[in-house]
Design an enzyme around this catalytic site. Structure first.
Site, PDB file in Angstrom:
ATOM      1  N   SER A  64      -3.242  87.214  45.884  1.00 50.27           N
ATOM      2  CA  SER A  64      -3.176  85.751  46.048  1.00 50.27           C
ATOM      3  C   SER A  64      -2.098  85.159  45.145  1.00 50.27           C
ATOM      4  CB  SER A  64      -4.533  85.097  45.788  1.00 50.27           C
ATOM      5  OG  SER A  64      -4.840  85.122  44.426  1.00 50.27           O
ATOM      6  N   ASN A  65      -1.921  85.733  43.960  1.00 49.85           N
ATOM      7  CA  ASN A  65      -0.812  85.266  43.100  1.00 49.85           C
ATOM      8  C   ASN A  65       0.536  85.612  43.727  1.00 49.85           C
ATOM      9  OD1 ASN A  65      -1.550  83.969  40.407  1.00 49.85           O
ATOM     10  ND2 ASN A  65      -3.003  85.686  40.479  1.00 49.85           N
ATOM     11  N   HIS A  68      -2.963  86.895  33.033  1.00 50.36           N
ATOM     12  CA  HIS A  68      -4.242  87.485  32.627  1.00 50.36           C
ATOM     13  C   HIS A  68      -5.338  86.421  32.756  1.00 50.36           C
ATOM     14  CE1 HIS A  68      -6.860  90.267  30.524  1.00 50.36           C
ATOM     15  NE2 HIS A  68      -7.288  89.247  29.813  1.00 50.36           N
TER      16      HIS A  68
HETATM   17  C1  GAR Z   1      -6.009  87.713  38.887  1.00 49.15           C
HETATM   18  O1  GAR Z   1      -7.131  87.008  38.446  1.00 49.15           O
HETATM   19  C2  GAR Z   1      -5.206  88.217  37.696  1.00 49.15           C
HETATM   20  O2  GAR Z   1      -5.185  87.333  36.626  1.00 49.15           O
HETATM   21  C3  GAR Z   1      -5.974  89.465  37.348  1.00 49.15           C
HETATM   22  O3  GAR Z   1      -6.297  90.050  38.590  1.00 49.15           O
HETATM   23  C4  GAR Z   1      -6.424  89.014  39.568  1.00 49.15           C
HETATM   24  C5  GAR Z   1      -5.517  89.359  40.721  1.00 49.15           C
HETATM   25  O4  GAR Z   1      -5.726  88.487  41.788  1.00 49.15           O
HETATM   26  N1  GAR Z   1      -5.199  90.339  36.527  1.00 49.15           N
HETATM   27  C6  GAR Z   1      -5.728  91.165  35.654  1.00 49.15           C
HETATM   28  O5  GAR Z   1      -6.919  91.260  35.462  1.00 49.15           O
HETATM   29  C7  GAR Z   1      -4.721  92.005  34.906  1.00 49.15           C
HETATM   30  N2  GAR Z   1      -5.338  92.652  33.808  1.00 49.15           N
HETATM   31  P1  GAR Z   1      -4.710  88.437  43.005  1.00 49.15           P
HETATM   32  O6  GAR Z   1      -4.488  89.890  43.445  1.00 49.15           O
HETATM   33  O7  GAR Z   1      -5.421  87.645  44.061  1.00 49.15           O
HETATM   34  O8  GAR Z   1      -3.436  87.795  42.539  1.00 49.15           O
END
Ligand code: GAR
Length: 192
Positions: free
Chosen positions: A21-22, A114
Site C-alpha cells: 500500500s505504501n 517503520h
Molecule cells: C507498513 O506498516 C510498514 O510501516 C511496515 O510494514 C507495513 C507494510 O505495509 N514496515 C515494517 O514493519 C518494516 N519493519 P504495505 O506493504 O501495505 O506498505
C-alpha cells in the site's frame, strides 16, 4: 550526494515484501508535479508479495531477489541498481535486513518507513508492543537506514492516538493511513 539536476527526477527503487500500500501511494505521489522522484523499479524478496501487482498496473519494472543467500542477492541487487542509475531506495514493508556492506556499497540514499514512534518499538510486532505497553500514542517514522536496525537518523514522524478499543489490527490500519501521508512528505523534505 544525490542532487536534482534540471527537470530530471531522482531514479528510485521501492523494496517491498507484502501488500504494497505504501508502494502504491508512492507511485501515485511520484506522478505528481511536485514529486522529486520517479519510480523506475520495484524489488521484492518474494514472488508472493501482493504489492507486485502494482508493477503491472503502473507499468513499472519489477525484479525478485529471493535472499535465500542474502550475500548473493545483495551483490546482484547492487549490480542491477548501478546499471540502471538508481540512486534512491525506499524500503516500504521490506522484511529483510540489508547488511552493513550493502549500505556502504550503495552510493545513494536509503530510507525506511517503520510503524512506530522510533526509538520506541524497533523490529517486528510494533502495534502489539504499543498496546501491551499501554502507550497513549503510536505512529510512524521515516528514517535513514543505518547498519543498526531501525536506528538511523529520523526524517519525520506522525503520531496516532491509541484508544481503549484499539486492537493491533485497528491500530495498524490507523497507522498505515498516516504512513501514506508521511512517506511523500518525508521525501519532499529530503530533497528540499
Ligand atoms: C507498513 O506498516 C510498514 O510501516 C511496515 O510494514 C507495513 C507494510 O505495509 N514496515 C515494517 O514493519 C518494516 N519493519 P504495505 O506493504 O501495505 O506498505
Amino acid at each position: 550526494m544525490v542532487k536534482l539536476t534540471g527537470f530530471s527526477k531522482i531514479k528510485t527503487t521501492i523494496f517491498i515484501s507484502g501488500n504494497g500500500s505504501n508502494l502504491k501511494n508512492l507511485i501515485k505521489f511520484s506522478k505528481t508535479k511536485k514529486s522529486p522522484i520517479s519510480i523506475d523499479l520495484i524489488i521484492s524478496n518474494t514472488a508472493k508479495a501482493k504489492g507486485l501487482k502494482y508493477a503491472n498496473q503502473f507499468r513499472i519494472k519489477k525484479k525478485i531477489f529471493n535472499f535465500r543467500n542474502s550475500k548473493i542477492s545483495e551483490k546482484n541487487i547492487l549490480i542491477y541498481l548501478e546499471k540502471r542509475n538508481i540512486n534512491f531506495i525506499c524500503l516500504a514493508g521490506f522484511m529483510k535486513i540489508l547488511s552493513k556492506k550493502f549500505l556502504e556499497k550503495f552510493s545513494g540514499i536509503i530510507v525506511n518507513i517503520h510503524p512506530s514512534l522510533l526509538p520506541k518499538h524497533k523490529g517486528l510486532n510494533t502495534h502489539e508492543k504499543a498496546i501491551i505497553n499501554k502507550d497513549k500514542f503510536s505512529g510512524c517514522t521515516v528514517h535513514y537506514v543505518s547498519a543498526k536496525l531501525d536506528s538511523g537518523r529520523i526524517i519525520m514522524q506522525k503520531k496516532v492516538k491509541i484508544s481503549a478499543k484499539d486492537t493491533s489490527y485497528s491500530l495498524a490500519k490507523k497507522v498505515l493511513k498516516k504512513e501514506h501521508k508521511l512517506y511523500p512528505a518525508s521525501i519532499l523534505k529530503i530533497f528540499s
